[in-house]
Design a protein around this motif. Structure first.
Motif, PDB file in Angstrom:
ATOM      1  N   THR A   4       0.804  -1.219   0.000  1.00 28.47           N
ATOM      2  CA  THR A   4       0.000   0.000   0.000  1.00 28.47           C
ATOM      3  C   THR A   4       0.838   1.270   0.000  1.00 28.47           C
ATOM      4  O   THR A   4       0.352   2.324  -0.396  1.00 28.47           O
ATOM      5  CB  THR A   4      -0.957   0.021   1.206  1.00 28.47           C
ATOM      6  N   THR A   5       2.103   1.197   0.427  1.00 27.70           N
ATOM      7  CA  THR A   5       3.022   2.337   0.382  1.00 27.70           C
ATOM      8  C   THR A   5       4.436   1.819   0.133  1.00 27.70           C
ATOM      9  O   THR A   5       4.697   0.618   0.244  1.00 27.70           O
ATOM     10  CB  THR A   5       3.030   3.157   1.701  1.00 27.70           C
ATOM     11  N   PHE A   6       5.337   2.737  -0.173  1.00 29.26           N
ATOM     12  CA  PHE A   6       6.760   2.401  -0.300  1.00 29.26           C
ATOM     13  C   PHE A   6       7.543   3.529   0.344  1.00 29.26           C
ATOM     14  O   PHE A   6       7.264   4.700   0.094  1.00 29.26           O
ATOM     15  CB  PHE A   6       7.167   2.242  -1.768  1.00 29.26           C
ATOM     16  N   VAL A   7       8.530   3.195   1.180  1.00 28.33           N
ATOM     17  CA  VAL A   7       9.262   4.188   1.962  1.00 28.33           C
ATOM     18  C   VAL A   7      10.675   4.394   1.413  1.00 28.33           C
ATOM     19  O   VAL A   7      11.407   3.434   1.173  1.00 28.33           O
ATOM     20  CB  VAL A   7       9.326   3.760   3.450  1.00 28.33           C
ATOM     21  N   LEU A   8      11.030   5.675   1.246  1.00 29.35           N
ATOM     22  CA  LEU A   8      12.405   6.071   0.940  1.00 29.35           C
ATOM     23  C   LEU A   8      12.928   6.779   2.187  1.00 29.35           C
ATOM     24  O   LEU A   8      12.530   7.911   2.469  1.00 29.35           O
ATOM     25  CB  LEU A   8      12.458   7.020  -0.261  1.00 29.35           C
ATOM     26  N   ASN A   9      13.768   6.113   2.969  1.00 33.24           N
ATOM     27  CA  ASN A   9      14.195   6.681   4.258  1.00 33.24           C
ATOM     28  C   ASN A   9      15.708   6.843   4.386  1.00 33.24           C
ATOM     29  O   ASN A   9      16.221   7.025   5.470  1.00 33.24           O
ATOM     30  CB  ASN A   9      13.654   5.843   5.417  1.00 33.24           C
ATOM     31  N   VAL A  10      16.409   6.782   3.262  1.00 37.35           N
ATOM     32  CA  VAL A  10      17.853   6.953   3.239  1.00 37.35           C
ATOM     33  C   VAL A  10      18.183   8.069   2.247  1.00 37.35           C
ATOM     34  O   VAL A  10      17.600   8.112   1.154  1.00 37.35           O
ATOM     35  CB  VAL A  10      18.555   5.639   2.817  1.00 37.35           C
ATOM     36  N   GLN A  11      19.107   8.952   2.619  1.00 36.32           N
ATOM     37  CA  GLN A  11      19.489  10.028   1.716  1.00 36.32           C
ATOM     38  C   GLN A  11      19.978   9.455   0.390  1.00 36.32           C
ATOM     39  O   GLN A  11      20.727   8.472   0.369  1.00 36.32           O
ATOM     40  CB  GLN A  11      20.578  10.896   2.343  1.00 36.32           C
ATOM     41  N   TYR A  12      19.538  10.058  -0.704  1.00 30.55           N
ATOM     42  CA  TYR A  12      19.862   9.700  -2.085  1.00 30.55           C
ATOM     43  C   TYR A  12      19.172   8.422  -2.572  1.00 30.55           C
ATOM     44  O   TYR A  12      19.407   7.984  -3.686  1.00 30.55           O
ATOM     45  CB  TYR A  12      21.373   9.602  -2.326  1.00 30.55           C
ATOM     46  N   GLN A  13      18.331   7.832  -1.750  1.00 26.47           N
ATOM     47  CA  GLN A  13      17.571   6.654  -2.168  1.00 26.47           C
ATOM     48  C   GLN A  13      16.517   7.096  -3.191  1.00 26.47           C
ATOM     49  O   GLN A  13      15.956   8.188  -3.093  1.00 26.47           O
ATOM     50  CB  GLN A  13      16.907   6.018  -0.959  1.00 26.47           C
ATOM     51  N   SER A  14      16.247   6.224  -4.173  1.00 33.50           N
ATOM     52  CA  SER A  14      15.253   6.574  -5.185  1.00 33.50           C
ATOM     53  C   SER A  14      14.452   5.343  -5.595  1.00 33.50           C
ATOM     54  O   SER A  14      14.818   4.207  -5.285  1.00 33.50           O
ATOM     55  CB  SER A  14      15.928   7.182  -6.418  1.00 33.50           C
ATOM     56  N   ILE A  15      13.364   5.605  -6.288  1.00 32.63           N
ATOM     57  CA  ILE A  15      12.512   4.545  -6.810  1.00 32.63           C
ATOM     58  C   ILE A  15      12.048   4.965  -8.203  1.00 32.63           C
ATOM     59  O   ILE A  15      11.788   6.148  -8.458  1.00 32.63           O
ATOM     60  CB  ILE A  15      11.290   4.293  -5.883  1.00 32.63           C
ATOM     61  N   THR A  16      11.993   4.000  -9.092  1.00 35.70           N
ATOM     62  CA  THR A  16      11.401   4.202 -10.414  1.00 35.70           C
ATOM     63  C   THR A  16      10.214   3.257 -10.492  1.00 35.70           C
ATOM     64  O   THR A  16      10.360   2.051 -10.286  1.00 35.70           O
ATOM     65  CB  THR A  16      12.403   3.897 -11.540  1.00 35.70           C
ATOM     66  N   ILE A  17       9.040   3.825 -10.737  1.00 32.52           N
ATOM     67  CA  ILE A  17       7.823   3.022 -10.808  1.00 32.52           C
ATOM     68  C   ILE A  17       7.126   3.250 -12.145  1.00 32.52           C
ATOM     69  O   ILE A  17       7.216   4.326 -12.734  1.00 32.52           O
ATOM     70  CB  ILE A  17       6.858   3.327  -9.641  1.00 32.52           C
ATOM     71  N   ILE A  18       6.440   2.216 -12.592  1.00 33.90           N
ATOM     72  CA  ILE A  18       5.689   2.273 -13.844  1.00 33.90           C
ATOM     73  C   ILE A  18       4.301   1.685 -13.575  1.00 33.90           C
ATOM     74  O   ILE A  18       4.151   0.817 -12.714  1.00 33.90           O
ATOM     75  CB  ILE A  18       6.445   1.511 -14.958  1.00 33.90           C
TER      76      ILE A  18
END
Length: 105
Positions: free
Chosen positions: A82-96
């Motif tokens: 239901t969610t996705f967490v980015l909790n580290v500096q410079y972390q990223s996600i690519t979603i489609i």
């Protein structure tokens, strides 16, 4: 000889939100968000059906101490969550999207 495509460069948005950040656009084939939040925030995605199958977002967390919680619209998911967490500096996600949900690529 260098190949040239007919596509356009994605829109790149940089922001420093202090509260929930809502992505409401879906221009071209993808958009990039470089966020430096000043607090832990939610990043709200538009409906996958509005974006259309194949649309892509890239979201990056530039903050050293704050979390981005990527939150799909309504009951949509990211790889079943239901969610996705980015909790580290410079972390990223690519979603489609497939037009119904979101998938990490």
């Amino acid at each position: 000889k260098e190949a040239t495509g007919s596509g356009s460069n994605p829109t790149v948005t940089s922001a420093s939100p202090s509260s929930a950040y809502t992505i409401s656009t879906h221009a071209g084939i993808e958009e990039i968000y470089i966020l430096t939040p000043s607090a832990d925030i939610s990043v709200n995605l538009p409906a996958a059906s509005s974006c259309g199958s194949g649309y892509k977002y890239q979201i990056k967390n530039m903050a050293s101490a704050n979390t981005l919680t990527i939150d799909p619209n309504s009951t949509e998911t990211i790889d079943g969550s239901t969610t996705f967490v980015l909790n580290v500096q410079y972390q990223s996600i690519t979603i489609i999207t497939d037009g119904s949900n979101w998938f990490i690529i």
